[in-house]
Design a protein around this motif. Structure first.
Motif, PDB file in Angstrom:
ATOM      1  N   GLU A   1       0.803  -1.250  -0.043  1.00 51.02           N
ATOM      2  CA  GLU A   1       0.057  -0.102   0.031  1.00 51.02           C
ATOM      3  C   GLU A   1       0.811   1.236  -0.225  1.00 51.02           C
ATOM      4  N   ASN A   2       2.245   1.124  -0.073  1.00 51.63           N
ATOM      5  CA  ASN A   2       3.061   2.280   0.227  1.00 51.63           C
ATOM      6  C   ASN A   2       3.030   2.776  -1.403  1.00 51.63           C
ATOM      7  N   GLY A   3       2.755   4.286  -1.206  1.00 52.70           N
ATOM      8  CA  GLY A   3       2.707   4.772  -2.488  1.00 52.70           C
ATOM      9  C   GLY A   3       4.196   5.140  -3.202  1.00 52.70           C
ATOM     10  N   GLY A   4       5.047   5.346  -2.464  1.00 52.47           N
ATOM     11  CA  GLY A   4       6.126   5.535  -3.141  1.00 52.47           C
ATOM     12  C   GLY A   4       6.880   4.228  -3.565  1.00 52.47           C
ATOM     13  N   ALA A   5       6.680   3.090  -2.842  1.00 55.41           N
ATOM     14  CA  ALA A   5       7.158   1.688  -3.504  1.00 55.41           C
ATOM     15  C   ALA A   5       6.421   1.483  -4.508  1.00 55.41           C
ATOM     16  N   ARG A   6       5.163   2.050  -4.718  1.00 54.19           N
ATOM     17  CA  ARG A   6       4.521   1.802  -6.359  1.00 54.19           C
ATOM     18  C   ARG A   6       5.012   2.620  -7.339  1.00 54.19           C
ATOM     19  N   ALA A   7       5.383   3.784  -6.957  1.00 52.24           N
ATOM     20  CA  ALA A   7       6.047   4.586  -7.933  1.00 52.24           C
ATOM     21  C   ALA A   7       7.461   4.185  -8.449  1.00 52.24           C
ATOM     22  N   VAL A   8       8.028   3.588  -7.360  1.00 54.06           N
ATOM     23  CA  VAL A   8       9.177   3.047  -7.919  1.00 54.06           C
ATOM     24  C   VAL A   8       9.323   1.999  -8.696  1.00 54.06           C
ATOM     25  N   VAL A   9       8.376   1.004  -8.622  1.00 57.34           N
ATOM     26  CA  VAL A   9       8.076  -0.041  -9.311  1.00 57.34           C
ATOM     27  C   VAL A   9       7.900   0.280 -10.736  1.00 57.34           C
ATOM     28  N   VAL A  10       7.077   1.121 -10.818  1.00 57.28           N
ATOM     29  CA  VAL A  10       6.492   1.750 -12.241  1.00 57.28           C
ATOM     30  C   VAL A  10       7.615   2.454 -13.037  1.00 57.28           C
ATOM     31  N   GLU A  11       8.619   3.124 -12.127  1.00 58.10           N
ATOM     32  CA  GLU A  11       9.662   3.702 -12.718  1.00 58.10           C
ATOM     33  C   GLU A  11      10.869   2.761 -13.313  1.00 58.10           C
ATOM     34  N   ARG A  12      10.887   2.004 -12.494  1.00 56.72           N
ATOM     35  CA  ARG A  12      11.991   0.780 -12.793  1.00 56.72           C
ATOM     36  C   ARG A  12      11.391  -0.055 -14.034  1.00 56.72           C
ATOM     37  N   GLY A  13      10.122  -0.300 -14.002  1.00 59.58           N
ATOM     38  CA  GLY A  13       9.579  -0.986 -15.202  1.00 59.58           C
ATOM     39  C   GLY A  13       9.734  -0.277 -16.486  1.00 59.58           C
ATOM     40  N   ALA A  14       9.672   0.931 -16.356  1.00 61.16           N
ATOM     41  CA  ALA A  14       9.686   2.008 -17.412  1.00 61.16           C
ATOM     42  C   ALA A  14      11.328   2.015 -17.882  1.00 61.16           C
ATOM     43  N   ALA A  15      11.960   2.050 -16.772  1.00 57.48           N
ATOM     44  CA  ALA A  15      13.587   1.745 -17.018  1.00 57.48           C
ATOM     45  C   ALA A  15      13.789   0.547 -18.127  1.00 57.48           C
ATOM     46  N   VAL A  16      13.402  -0.591 -17.678  1.00 57.49           N
ATOM     47  CA  VAL A  16      13.707  -1.711 -18.221  1.00 57.49           C
ATOM     48  C   VAL A  16      13.066  -1.544 -19.745  1.00 57.49           C
ATOM     49  N   ALA A  17      11.907  -0.903 -20.083  1.00 57.62           N
ATOM     50  CA  ALA A  17      11.379  -0.643 -21.205  1.00 57.62           C
ATOM     51  C   ALA A  17      12.410   0.025 -22.005  1.00 57.62           C
ATOM     52  N   ASP A  18      12.873   1.134 -21.477  1.00 56.08           N
ATOM     53  CA  ASP A  18      13.712   2.064 -22.040  1.00 56.08           C
ATOM     54  C   ASP A  18      15.180   1.398 -22.466  1.00 56.08           C
TER      55      ASP A  18
ATOM     56  N   PRO B   1      -9.350 -11.156  -4.260  1.00 57.42           N
ATOM     57  CA  PRO B   1     -10.582 -11.242  -5.286  1.00 57.42           C
ATOM     58  C   PRO B   1     -10.730  -9.648  -5.681  1.00 57.42           C
ATOM     59  N   ILE B   2     -11.366  -9.773  -6.830  1.00 60.07           N
ATOM     60  CA  ILE B   2     -11.833  -8.547  -7.573  1.00 60.07           C
ATOM     61  C   ILE B   2     -13.053  -8.000  -6.643  1.00 60.07           C
ATOM     62  N   GLY B   3     -12.951  -6.603  -6.118  1.00 59.67           N
ATOM     63  CA  GLY B   3     -13.704  -6.107  -5.405  1.00 59.67           C
ATOM     64  C   GLY B   3     -13.673  -6.333  -3.951  1.00 59.67           C
ATOM     65  N   SER B   4     -12.605  -7.165  -3.532  1.00 60.76           N
ATOM     66  CA  SER B   4     -12.592  -7.496  -2.230  1.00 60.76           C
ATOM     67  C   SER B   4     -12.086  -6.316  -1.171  1.00 60.76           C
ATOM     68  N   ALA B   5     -12.390  -6.367  -0.114  1.00 56.97           N
ATOM     69  CA  ALA B   5     -12.037  -5.080   0.786  1.00 56.97           C
ATOM     70  C   ALA B   5     -10.458  -5.426   1.174  1.00 56.97           C
ATOM     71  N   GLU B   6      -9.953  -6.603   1.194  1.00 56.25           N
ATOM     72  CA  GLU B   6      -8.613  -6.898   1.373  1.00 56.25           C
ATOM     73  C   GLU B   6      -7.921  -6.618   0.104  1.00 56.25           C
ATOM     74  N   VAL B   7      -7.072  -5.411  -0.134  1.00 53.40           N
ATOM     75  CA  VAL B   7      -6.623  -5.215  -1.167  1.00 53.40           C
ATOM     76  C   VAL B   7      -4.831  -5.120  -1.080  1.00 53.40           C
ATOM     77  N   GLY B   8      -4.204  -5.173  -0.114  1.00 52.13           N
ATOM     78  CA  GLY B   8      -3.166  -4.936   0.074  1.00 52.13           C
ATOM     79  C   GLY B   8      -2.009  -6.189   0.705  1.00 52.13           C
ATOM     80  N   ASN B   9      -2.498  -7.400   0.093  1.00 55.80           N
ATOM     81  CA  ASN B   9      -1.841  -8.585   0.495  1.00 55.80           C
ATOM     82  C   ASN B   9      -0.346  -8.764   0.018  1.00 55.80           C
ATOM     83  N   GLY B  10      -0.074  -8.172  -1.169  1.00 58.04           N
ATOM     84  CA  GLY B  10       1.156  -8.088  -1.848  1.00 58.04           C
ATOM     85  C   GLY B  10       1.617  -9.290  -2.484  1.00 58.04           C
TER      86      GLY B  10
END
Length: 517
Positions: A136-153, A402-411
């Protein structure tokens, strides 16, 4: 009866011949540093004795010599060593070009390094592990996205750079073709000049040297064989004549004659469209000159001998194998195909896992990687991160809830995404993404080492043959100085002999008076 002035004429011949030798020595000294120059020598020979042979020849108790003459001025050359030199030059041309092509690719891929694709993928995997622990950490999510973009680049950059170098190799093939045509044209022109000079009884040694220099240059580009044809007329027996040049190959029709006398064939690349080379080479065509077929003679790339710079350039640029396979092979196309295959397998497997998870809002995951060129297949040039996910990292499907579940952050899905890097069932011939790339880099390194080793070996052999040729043909100033003194002393002796004969004749003409005087 012998002539009274016979001794004078004999000494004059000696004077002129030694003078010719001195002139030739000066010519050698002047060209001591001229590339490709072969030292020359005067072949001295005794002139016909006196009296001559015949029914009306006089009789005398001996056969008097009449002096010396310069029979010919010959360059010192060993054709066998020349053949060895060109053979080794062809090998060096091949390995040197291949070594340069591999070195350029290694520079672009840059493995191992802190900025290569392998490092980008490692950082991407590490960011996914961090996200699995903190989904649920926003910073960790942003880092994943940018590292994925780095792989694509990284995929995009490597593919683009390799494609650009491949294009440069195509330019080198085009330039090499023009260079070959220029060399063939110059050889044909020298043949024409030599055929004009030799029948008059002369040896155009400097023209021979110029022609041999062109043949040496040609041999580094393509494997050649040479033969010589006499020009006739009053050409000396040691005259070389015109050269016939053939390009060797492994085809069934034998070598292709490209120069015969002053007739020269022109080489062109098959499949060019508006001046641009095809994506994969198929061969070359030779037309005109000694080739009488209107359509010319074709040299299939698969029949080219594995020697010479042109063959190496073709192997690096890419070529089409013969039917029925008709596949594209070559250093750069094969690496580009591996990058495409790796990018496609990784993106498809990663998307499959990502779409099976849920994002931070409990919605099903979208494709993480997309194709930025609208095509149906992932390649190293079109892989990119989904723009929607880049704008909103919360769309990153890190959970297995599951889709729509209240538990959204099990990682748990983030952990599965990390496992994609080591999955051997992603469609890479039983290899994981990491090991597939490592194998590709390892193979490139092995080929690079072999190319360097063979370049050094071929260069050493060529240097050895070159030194042997220089010991035969090059100018030694010490030797020339010795010859200069030797010819100078002989010249002085001939001049002194003329003085002696002059004194003898003066005695006869002016010192012998009439009877009773």
């Amino acid at each position: 009866m012998r002539s009274t002035f016979m001794g004078l004429e004999t000494s004059k011949r000696g004077l002129y011949t030694q003078q010719t030798a001195l002139y030739t020595t000066g010519h050698n000294i002047g060209n001591a540093n001229t590339p490709g120059y072969s030292r020359q020598r005067v072949n001295m020979q005794a002139t016909s004795g006196f009296p001559g042979v015949g029914m009306n020849a006089g009789t005398m108790p001996g056969f008097l010599g009449t002096g010396v003459e310069a029979g010919s001025i010959q360059r010192i050359r060993d054709t066998f060593v020349d053949h060895q030199f060109r053979s080794e030059s062809t090998k060096l041309g091949y390995w040197e070009s291949r070594s340069n092509a591999i070195a350029q690719m290694e520079d672009v891929i840059g493995e191992p390094s802190e900025y290569g694709l392998q490092k980008s993928m490692s950082d991407f995997w590490q960011s996914l592990q961090t996200l699995a622990a903190n989904p649920e950490n926003g910073g960790a999510r942003a880092v994943v996205v940018e590292r994925g973009a780095a792989v694509a680049d990284s995929f995009n950059y490597i593919f683009k750079s390799v494609s650009e170098i491949k294009g440069n190799l195509g330019d080198e093939i085009d330039f090499g073709t023009k260079t070959i045509n220029s060399l063939l044209s110059q050889i044909g022109e020298l043949n024409k000049q030599i055929a004009t000079v030799e029948p008059n009884g002369y040896l155009p040694n400097d023209l021979y040297d110029a022609r041999d220099g062109l043949l040496d240059q040609l041999s580094s580009l393509v494997p050649i064989e040479t033969s010589y044809e006499k020009t006739g007329g009053r050409a000396p027996a040691i005259a070389e004549g015109t050269v016939t040049v053939k390009i060797k190959h492994n085809g069934t029709e034998g070598a292709i004659t490209v120069v015969q006398k002053n007739k020269v064939a022109e080489m062109s690349v098959n499949g060019k469209v508006d001046g641009a080379l095809p994506d994969a080479m198929t061969g070359f065509t030779f037309k005109g000159g000694p080739i009488t077929e209107p359509e010319g003679k074709s040299l299939d790339v698969n029949d080219m001998i594995k020697s010479g710079e042109m063959r190496s350039l073709v192997e690096s640029y890419g070529y089409t194998t013969p039917p029925p396979e008709s596949t594209v092979k070559g250093l750069y196309p094969e690496m580009m195909a591996k990058l495409d295959k790796m990018a496609s397998a990784f993106a498809e497997a990663f998307n499959t896992v990502h779409e099976s998870g849920t994002d931070l809002k409990g919605a099903q995951g979208e494709p993480f990687f997309v194709k930025n060129d609208g095509t149906d297949t992932f390649t190293a040039s079109n892989i990119a991160v989904n723009e929607a996910i880049r704008k909103d990292p919360n769309l990153l499907a890190a959970s297995t809830s599951p889709i729509g579940s209240a538990e959204v952050g099990n990682g748990q899905n983030a952990k599965k995404l990390g496992d994609v890097f080591f999955d051997k069932k992603v469609g890479l011939d039983g290899s994981s993404v990491q090991s597939f790339y490592a194998q590709a880099i390892g193979q490139l390194g092995v080929e690079g080492q072999q190319a360097i080793k063979m370049t050094d070996s071929s260069g050493t052999l060529l240097l050895s043959v070159s030194n042997r040729r220089d010991s035969i043909s090059s100018v030694s100033l010490d030797e020339e100085m010795t010859d200069m003194i030797r010819f100078q002393q002989a010249y002085n002796a001939s001049a002194r002999m003329i003085t002696v004969m002059d004194e003898a004749l003066d005695k006869i003409i002016n010192g012998m008076g009439t009877v009773g005087r």
